[in-house]
Design an enzyme around this catalytic site. Sequence first.
Site, PDB file in Angstrom:
ATOM      1  N   CYS A 257      -3.566  -1.663   7.053  1.00 14.35           N
ATOM      2  CA  CYS A 257      -2.357  -1.433   6.255  1.00 14.35           C
ATOM      3  C   CYS A 257      -1.995  -2.678   5.452  1.00 14.35           C
ATOM      4  CB  CYS A 257      -1.125  -0.983   7.123  1.00 14.35           C
ATOM      5  SG  CYS A 257      -0.695  -1.984   8.458  1.00 14.35           S
ATOM      6  N   HIS A 305       3.469  -1.248  10.934  1.00 13.64           N
ATOM      7  CA  HIS A 305       2.919  -0.760   9.729  1.00 13.64           C
ATOM      8  C   HIS A 305       3.596  -0.917   8.308  1.00 13.64           C
ATOM      9  CE1 HIS A 305       0.235   2.293   8.374  1.00 13.64           C
ATOM     10  NE2 HIS A 305       1.221   2.961   7.764  1.00 13.64           N
ATOM     11  N   HIS A 317      -0.264   3.921   1.187  1.00  8.87           N
ATOM     12  CA  HIS A 317      -0.583   3.008   2.717  1.00  8.87           C
ATOM     13  C   HIS A 317      -1.887   3.353   2.975  1.00  8.87           C
ATOM     14  CE1 HIS A 317       0.400   6.061   5.975  1.00  8.87           C
ATOM     15  NE2 HIS A 317       0.317   6.550   4.904  1.00  8.87           N
TER      16      HIS A 317
END
Length: 341
Positions: A257, A305, A317
């Site tokens: 990520c 994240h 993402h």
Amino acid sequence: MGTHRRPKPPSRARIATLGMAAGAVSLLPTQSQAAPQPTLEDVRKQVETLYEEAEAPTEEYNAISEKQAKLQREVDGARDRLARKQQEVNELREKIGPLAAAQYRGGGIDPSVELFLSGDPDNYLDQAAMLDRTSSRQADALRAMQTKQRELTQERTDAQKRLKALEETRAEAAETKNEVQGKLAEARKLLNSLTAQQRARMEADQERDDASAGASDSPASYNGPASGRAKTALDFAYAQLGKPYEWGSTGPNSYDCSGLVGAAWRTAGVSLPRTVKQMYDAGRKVSKSDLQPGDIIYWYNDTQHNGMYVGNGKAIHAPRTGKNIEIVPLDSMPFFAASRP
């Protein structure tokens, strides 16, 4: 780096509780019934949980790796300086050699020179002054030699300290890597326990869930309202759609990520730190109501994240192992914060 774990939805907690209860029952010895097989949904939830639990140590690994790279550069620099200092000492020794030879021809080696050439020059100058048997030329040369010798000793000490720190980070990285790989291996084992038919059904269920949530990993071009550097970053991110998530990766064929966010903004000339936590700490915070395309979105907490806002209530993402870079609704995960590079 923090070790926060992603909060689990209540439904998952209920499933885990039921699963544990079922497991406890299955341990009771009975002759009339075999242990119940976990349902496909149970397996899917367990696999999802393992993938999620691997994300926090992945970010920890990224931070350790970054520290390790910095220490490696420092160790390399220390080794270079050490080699240069050693060369300087060697050259001074060569210059002092003829001085000692001349002294010998003139009536024997000065005891203080002999002392120096034995490799222990630290007390030389005091003794030389006391003995008053050394020319100013020799004193200057030996004073320079003594200084270089001390610098060499200091460089050697510094290099050893940096090398020790590097070894410690390598050990820490290996431990964290094992933690991530252990969770991923457990997930693969669960998936491999399924039949081909069950795996196909699980993939179909995942595609259905993604479709209902509005997630898409099909190649696309960004045509939103961003401009300037934000548009450059989003153009790059969109070009990565469909590429796989891979823990610890910064491209070009796969990303985690924070690896995707960093690579996207790097194409726009903006250098971001490596991890989710570092990006969060370094960024200018913006409220959810003030979001602009290109802003970095943090879900769940400040360590686990992130992705990039693309506009129109959506974000891009790199999700987790087993999935590809995708566009999802901003609220498909619990929104935590946003920052602007």
